[in-house]
Design a protein around this motif. Structure first.
Motif, short mmCIF file in Angstrom:
data_model
loop_
_atom_site.label_atom_id
_atom_site.label_comp_id
_atom_site.label_asym_id
_atom_site.label_seq_id
_atom_site.Cartn_x
_atom_site.Cartn_y
_atom_site.Cartn_z
N VAL A 34 -12.07 32.59 -5.37
CA VAL A 34 -11.37 31.67 -6.27
C VAL A 34 -11.47 30.24 -5.72
O VAL A 34 -11.31 30.03 -4.52
N CYS A 51 -0.17 36.20 -8.58
CA CYS A 51 -1.06 36.88 -7.65
C CYS A 51 -0.31 38.02 -6.96
O CYS A 51 0.58 37.78 -6.16
N SER A 53 -1.41 40.26 -4.86
CA SER A 53 -1.73 40.51 -3.45
C SER A 53 -1.30 39.37 -2.54
O SER A 53 -1.56 39.42 -1.34
N ALA A 55 -2.44 36.38 -2.29
CA ALA A 55 -3.55 35.63 -1.71
C ALA A 55 -3.35 34.13 -1.89
O ALA A 55 -3.78 33.34 -1.07
N ILE A 56 -2.68 33.76 -2.98
CA ILE A 56 -2.43 32.33 -3.23
C ILE A 56 -0.98 32.02 -2.91
O ILE A 56 -0.07 32.75 -3.32
N TYR A 69 -5.21 29.63 -0.14
CA TYR A 69 -5.82 30.84 -0.71
C TYR A 69 -6.56 31.57 0.40
O TYR A 69 -7.32 30.96 1.14
N CYS A 74 -7.43 38.64 -1.25
CA CYS A 74 -7.68 38.59 -2.69
C CYS A 74 -8.35 39.87 -3.16
O CYS A 74 -9.20 40.42 -2.48
N THR A 75 -7.95 40.37 -4.33
CA THR A 75 -8.62 41.53 -4.90
C THR A 75 -9.59 41.11 -6.01
O THR A 75 -10.16 41.96 -6.67
N PHE A 76 -9.74 39.81 -6.20
CA PHE A 76 -10.68 39.26 -7.19
C PHE A 76 -10.40 39.78 -8.59
O PHE A 76 -11.31 40.06 -9.36
N CYS A 77 -9.11 39.95 -8.89
CA CYS A 77 -8.73 40.48 -10.20
C CYS A 77 -8.88 39.43 -11.28
O CYS A 77 -9.06 39.76 -12.44
N GLY A 78 -8.77 38.15 -10.92
CA GLY A 78 -8.97 37.10 -11.89
C GLY A 78 -7.73 36.72 -12.68
O GLY A 78 -7.80 35.90 -13.60
N ARG A 79 -6.58 37.28 -12.37
CA ARG A 79 -5.36 36.94 -13.11
C ARG A 79 -5.01 35.46 -12.97
O ARG A 79 -4.62 34.81 -13.93
N CYS A 80 -5.14 34.96 -11.75
CA CYS A 80 -4.77 33.55 -11.52
C CYS A 80 -5.66 32.64 -12.37
O CYS A 80 -5.19 31.68 -12.97
N GLN A 91 -13.83 31.20 -10.54
CA GLN A 91 -14.30 32.14 -9.52
C GLN A 91 -15.79 31.99 -9.33
O GLN A 91 -16.54 31.83 -10.31
S1 SF4 Z 1 -8.05 36.78 -8.21
FE1 SF4 Z 1 -6.23 38.06 -8.29
S2 SF4 Z 1 -5.84 38.60 -6.17
FE2 SF4 Z 1 -7.27 36.90 -6.12
S3 SF4 Z 1 -5.97 35.10 -5.92
FE3 SF4 Z 1 -6.29 35.40 -8.11
S4 SF4 Z 1 -4.54 36.63 -8.80
FE4 SF4 Z 1 -4.64 36.78 -6.54
#
Ligand code: SF4
Ligand code: SF4
Lengths: 178, 302
Positions: A34, A51, A53, A55-56, A69, A74-80, A91
């Motif tokens: 990210v 987030c 996990s 991470a942020i 960050y 980070c699980t790279f879920c992309g929610r943020c 990303q």
């Molecule tokens: S991608 Fe997901 S895990 Fe990574 S910083 Fe964003 S919300 Fe958090």
């Protein structure tokens, strides 16, 4: 005997294994590390909030905000990225480079709050895109007001209000007197 | 067999000094060839040695005293048994041996599977117990053809001495016997298609699942030594030229052993794992048929 053909073909061919640093080409829309475009970030803290996990982490101060960050968490879920109102987050389209210690790739950004044009104290950052979403017609006066710090903005609103009310009262009184 | 001679065979050739590096070499060859046949790169040739050293350097898990003792003693016993079996191989026919060393060899070769079965139960893991049970069932299955082949050879040579057997058994008996022995190799070495005893996708490492550190290192060594001993036994029986000079004998012995490793690895890569009942049936049916054939020929051939 299909298997004999298969293994003899494997034996004749080069191994399919990728040797470091060779890598697979990542898929399109690959969700990697990210990144924060601090020019667009309004330090709202939504990314920190969503987030899962952790991470942020967004920590606000008087005159700036620390946005940090850690890709190691980070699980790279992309929610943020999806929920960032200012479209500041994105990303990378590739995997992160290899790193030796957790925290090696950690990023820390500082979002400095702009100074208020009236009093010089820090004002909240704003984002053009958000303005456009909230108000499709932006008057020059409004654009000026959005740059003020909260106190000055409140004071400006008060003045406008009293001026407006006062004006109305005057008109009423005049009408009465007439 | 003089004491010096016996010590040489136990410690130098084909014993410790030869067998340990070759065990690692064979483990590597098997892994490398399997990898190449599956389109992978495979490990570098020193990998089994590194694995061994790394496992040795690990601290063993604390366990209840009796269990710890048994789990340490069993792999040691397996290594010792296999080394003893290796020392009995008559690579050089005039190197002595003694009447009845065939019986001792069979007994020593049975030690590692027996230890593995005990190890599986002693480790008190469900996977270990499953692996041990399978190992036990399989060892009953392959013992019939394995022993029948050796008995047939002994009958043909009219002797229980390995060096006499390796020289004098006639080819009519030797051929089916060698085939039966070759059929027994994959199951004794736990490779495909008879690898059900350590089917890693379902029961992890089978009997040795709970073993760690130096104990596992010894199991790995025992496994490598089993490769050397079993392929060596086959090589000795397959190359009876009595008059060949000793360097030639040694070279042919090593060459046949290594070639056998390649064949076994290729077969393993090309086949899928048989179920326990299927594997047992192969040995009871085809293995025994070969063994019985060898025996019948040995008895009725004039
Ligand atoms: S991608 Fe997901 S895990 Fe990574 S910083 Fe964003 S919300 Fe958090
Ligand atoms: S604007 Fe985006 S990046 Fe900045 S704090 Fe809010 S959600 Fe995070």
């Amino acid at each position: 005997m299909n298997i004999l053909g298969l293994i003899s073909r494997n034996f004749r061919r080069d191994p399919a294994t990728y040797r470091y640093p060779e890598r697979h080409v990542p898929a399109t829309r690959f969700r990697g590390i990210v990144r924060n475009d601090t020019a667009k970030c309004i330090a709202c803290g939504i990314c920190d909030h969503v987030c899962v996990s952790g991470a942020i982490v967004v920590v606000g101060h008087d005159d700036h905000c620390d946005w940090s960050y850690d890709p190691g968490r980070c699980t790279f879920c992309g929610r943020c990225v999806d929920l960032c109102p200012g479209e500041a987050l994105s990303q990378d389209g590739d995997r992160a480079p290899t790193y030796a210690r957790s925290g090696d790739l950690a990023q820390g950004e500082q979002i400095t709050y702009p100074a208020c044009p009236e009093c010089g104290l820090p004002a909240r950052p704003y984002n053009e895109r958000l303005l456009m979403i909230a108000h499709d017609d932006i008057s020059p006066e409004f654009r000026e007001r959005i740059k003020l710090c909260e106190r000055c903005r409140r004071r400006r609103s008060q003045t406008v209000l009293t001026k407006g009310l006062g004006g109305a009262a005057d008109t009423e009184r005049n009408a009465d007197g007439a | 067999m003089t004491v010096g001679r016996a010590l040489f065979q136990l410690l130098v050739f084909p014993g410790l000094l030869y067998a340990v590096p070759v065990a690692w070499l064979m483990l590597w060859m098997e892994r490398k060839l399997t990898a190449r046949l599956q389109g992978r790169i495979g490990p570098p040739f020193y990998q089994p040695f590194f694995d061994f050293v790394k496992l040795l350097a690990k601290r063993p898990l604390p366990r209840p005293p009796l269990q710890a003792l048994a789990m340490s003693a069993l792999p040691v016993l397996a290594v010792a048994g296999t080394l003893g079996a290796l020392a009995l191989l008559p690579v050089f026919p005039h190197s002595g041996g003694f009447t009845g060393d065939l019986v001792l060899l069979v007994a020593l070769l049975e030690i590692p599977p027996l230890c593995a079965v005990l190890a599986g139960f002693v480790s008190r893991s469900i996977y270990g117990e499953l692996g041990a049970t399978r190992e036990a069932v399989l060892s009953i299955a392959y013992s019939l053809p394995f022993l029948a082949a050796l008995v047939a050879l002994a009958a043909a040579a009219n002797s229980l001495s390995l060096s006499v057997i390796s020289q004098q058994a006639m080819w009519q008996v030797r051929l089916p016997a060698l085939l039966a022995l070759a059929l027994c190799l994959p199951v004794k070495l736990r490779v495909n298609p008879f690898s059900v005893a350590n089917a890693e996708q379902e029961i992890y490492a089978g009997a040795t699942t709970e073993f760690e550190g130096p104990r596992l290192a010894l199991w790995e060594l025992a496994h490598g030594l089993e490769w050397v001993a079993l392929t060596g036994l086959w090589a000795v029986l397959a190359f009876p030229a009595a008059n060949a000079a000793w360097p030639l004998r040694a070279v042919v012995f090593v060459a046949i052993s290594l070639a056998l490793v390649l064949v076994l690895a290729a077969v393993a890569a090309a086949t899928a794992r048989l179920k326990l009942a299927q594997a047992a049936r192969v040995y009871w049916l085809w293995g025994s048929a070969l063994g019985v054939l060898a025996m019948v020929v040995a008895v009725v051939w004039p």
